[in-house]
Scaffold this active site. Structure first.
Site, short mmCIF file in Angstrom:
data_model
loop_
_atom_site.label_atom_id
_atom_site.label_comp_id
_atom_site.label_asym_id
_atom_site.label_seq_id
_atom_site.Cartn_x
_atom_site.Cartn_y
_atom_site.Cartn_z
N ASN A 1 0.79 -1.23 0.00
CA ASN A 1 0.00 0.00 0.00
C ASN A 1 0.82 1.28 0.00
OD1 ASN A 1 0.80 -0.59 2.64
ND2 ASN A 1 -0.91 0.53 3.52
N GLY B 1 2.41 -5.31 7.34
CA GLY B 1 1.47 -6.05 6.50
C GLY B 1 0.33 -6.58 7.34
N SER B 2 -0.24 -7.67 6.87
CA SER B 2 -1.46 -8.17 7.51
C SER B 2 -1.14 -8.79 8.88
CB SER B 2 -2.14 -9.21 6.62
OG SER B 2 -1.39 -10.40 6.64
N VAL C 1 -0.09 -12.70 8.67
CA VAL C 1 1.30 -12.95 8.24
C VAL C 1 2.27 -12.45 9.31
CG1 VAL C 1 3.04 -12.43 6.49
CG2 VAL C 1 0.68 -12.90 5.79
N GLU D 1 4.37 -4.21 12.13
CA GLU D 1 3.31 -3.20 12.12
C GLU D 1 2.18 -3.83 11.35
OE1 GLU D 1 1.06 -0.53 11.86
OE2 GLU D 1 2.23 0.29 10.21
N CYS E 1 -3.01 1.32 6.78
CA CYS E 1 -3.29 0.75 8.10
C CYS E 1 -3.77 1.85 9.04
CB CYS E 1 -2.06 0.05 8.66
SG CYS E 1 -0.67 1.12 8.81
C1 UN1 Z 1 0.32 7.09 6.77
O1 UN1 Z 1 -0.64 7.09 7.54
O2 UN1 Z 1 0.52 8.03 5.98
O3 UN1 Z 1 0.76 0.48 6.13
C2 UN1 Z 1 1.29 5.98 6.76
C3 UN1 Z 1 0.37 1.58 6.52
C4 UN1 Z 1 1.18 2.28 7.57
C5 UN1 Z 1 1.70 3.59 7.09
C6 UN1 Z 1 0.70 4.68 7.17
N1 UN1 Z 1 2.30 1.45 7.95
O4 UN1 Z 1 -0.63 2.07 6.03
#
Ligand code: UN1
Length: 494
Positions: free
Chosen positions: A157, A232-233, A236, A254, A288
């Site tokens: 993403n 990621g998810s 995983v 994360e 996320c």
């Molecule tokens: C953002 O909010 O601009 O995977 C970054 C994601 C987060 C990063 C968000 N680790 O969406």
């Protein structure tokens, strides 16, 4: 105007400083807005490439760790310049490969450059600490050493910003890297590696392998791995964390979010509606940190939702490379189908459909599009048991619930296993202070959308959203280094 398709790019892997074609199964990176259109293609890497990449990273580790931090930083700063020079070109490739709008794509390339610059200056910041000693003639230093060879596994993403915010601190603090990006966005991975090479990164310091999830599994099982960072998810991430823990390898993960925006009765409703719109639907909800739950005080719910719907009526869904588009497709047909299935389940479980936006105009129609969707669940246990309230859809779906007052609203915001980010809209500083105390999240936005992150401050979630140390700012140094406590005396008695 929709940009014409440039020719497809040949994907290659970077091992020990050489670009090589893979020997695995074919991989095609397709444009989700026009799935028949190829963005890049090549052959995937295999598990034996993981061995070679790990060997290259390991061979490069000692020399890179001994390279002065200012020199390592200079490589990152030059790579930032390379990205800035190519921002428009790479932004377009990003929009075509991932599906976010051209403005967001170009913005993300520049954000990656900003992250590289921030870590490029790591040599100018504190490298450790000095403590007084209780013994005469002694000082105690806390110095920092790199972990060694670090695995980096990144999601689709943010195809260049998330890799930058993992790889830049890993390199700045003296680690070497084996990187496996999401196989849906391989071209942007190649572009970041190219920029770092252009910046003067020595051979073997960064190795890039494009391929399936099994590469990640091979990486975490590799005996030479000294650390692993993953975004990621949740599924995983937990599997990788279990494998890393079993081998004693430090891991940073994360993972999921189900982020709430809380609109209190005194909020500026126009500001809140605009920010909730951006938080929920920018990047097609595939962040996320996206706003996927909305808790609105029942006293202003009608007025707020009218404003949100009015904005959504003007929100254009279409080809992301068209400058008039606000929202593109999801990354793939299977991602879009999973979101559609989630919406069907939520409706079956009793959610009401408050708004279903327009799909793309005829020409851009592809099965990867899902229109912006607003659902409402009833207040009470039946509503908060709904799939749309509990599960991360990772798409353009916002689930609304009404609350009676601030206290109930904050409790609803906390009603999730996740705790990545939240947004609260109020003009009352006392309610803001309550929110800071009450809402259990890693990132709290007051009167701004739930997404967004600056490179110099910690990023990561509370509760089940994250595992291990946070990312960015000083937190990145925590993860990518370990300390050595040095009891230091001179060689002669004091
Ligand atoms: C953002 O909010 O601009 O995977 C970054 C994601 C987060 C990063 C968000 N680790 O969406």
């Amino acid at each position: 105007m929709i940009t014409e398709a440039p020719p497809t790019v040949l994907l290659r892997h970077l091992v020990a400083g050489s670009w090589e074609e893979g020997t695995g199964a074919p991989l095609v990176s397709a444009n989700p807005a026009r799935p028949h259109e190829e963005v890049a293609h090549g052959l995937q890497a295999t598990a034996s490439d993981v061995d070679r990449a790990m060997a290259a990273a390991s061979a490069a580790a000692r020399d890179w760790a001994r390279t002065p931090m200012h020199e390592r930083g200079a490589v990152l700063a030059r790579a930032a310049g390379a990205l800035e020079r190519r921002a428009d070109e790479l932004g377009l490739e990003l929009a075509r490969e991932e599906g976010k709008t051209l403005a967001e794509g170009t913005g993300e390339v520049l954000r990656a450059a900003q992250v590289l610059r921030y870590y490029g200056a790591a040599g100018d910041r504190a490298a450790g600490e000095v403590f007084a000693s209780p013994r005469r003639g002694e000082r105690i230093l806390v110095t920092r050493r790199p972990l060694g060879v670090v695995g980096v596994i990144t999601p689709f993403n943010f195809p260049i910003a998330i890799p930058a915010w993992k790889i830049a601190p890993a390199l700045a603090y003296g680690n070497t890297v084996v990187w496996k990006p999401a196989s849906t966005v391989p071209l942007l991975a190649v572009r970041l590696a190219e920029a770092l090479q252009e910046g003067g990164l020595p051979a073997g310091v960064l190795n890039l392998l494009i391929g399936p999830g099994q590469l990640g599994a091979a990486l975490v099982e590799h005996p030479g791995l000294d650390g692993l960072t993953f975004t990621g998810s949740t599924g995983v991430g937990r599997r990788l964390a279990a494998a890393a823990a079993a081998r004693g390898v430090p891991m940073q993960a994360e993972m999921g979010g189900k982020n709430a925006a809380v609109v209190l009765a005194d909020a500026d409703l126009d500001l809140a509606a605009e920010q909730v719109l951006l938080g929920a639907f920018r990047s097609t909800g595939q962040k996320c940190t996206a706003t996927s739950r909305l808790v609105v005080d029942e006293a202003v719910a009608g007025a707020f939702l009218d404003r949100l719907r009015a904005r959504l009526d003007r929100w254009t869904v279409g080809d992301p490379t068209d400058a008039a588009t606000h929202m593109g497709p999801l990354v793939s047909e299977s991602a879009a189908e999973a979101v559609r299935e989630g919406i069907r389940t939520a409706l079956r479980e009793g959610a009401a459909l408050l708004h279903e936006g327009q799909g793309p105009d005829g020409g851009a129609a592809s099965a990867c599009f899902v229109p912006p969707t607003v659902l409402e669940v009833p207040a009470g246990p039946a509503g908060t048991a709904n799939t749309a309230w509990r599960e991360e859809f990772f798409g353009p779906v916002l689930t609304v619930v009404r609350a009676a007052g601030a206290e109930e609203a904050f409790a609803l915001a906390n009603d999730s296993e996740f705790g990545l980010s939240a947004a609260v809209f109020t003009q009352d500083v006392s309610r803001v202070l309550d929110a800071v105390d009450e809402i259990d999240v890693g990132i709290l936005h007051v009167n701004s959308e739930s997404a967004g992150a600056d490179p110099h401050v910690p990023f990561g979630g509370a509760k089940r959203s994250g595992y291990g140390p946070k990312e960015q700012g000083g937190a990145a140094q925590e993860f990518f280094t370990h300390t050595t406590t040095v009891y230091l005396r001179g060689g002669t008695p004091a």
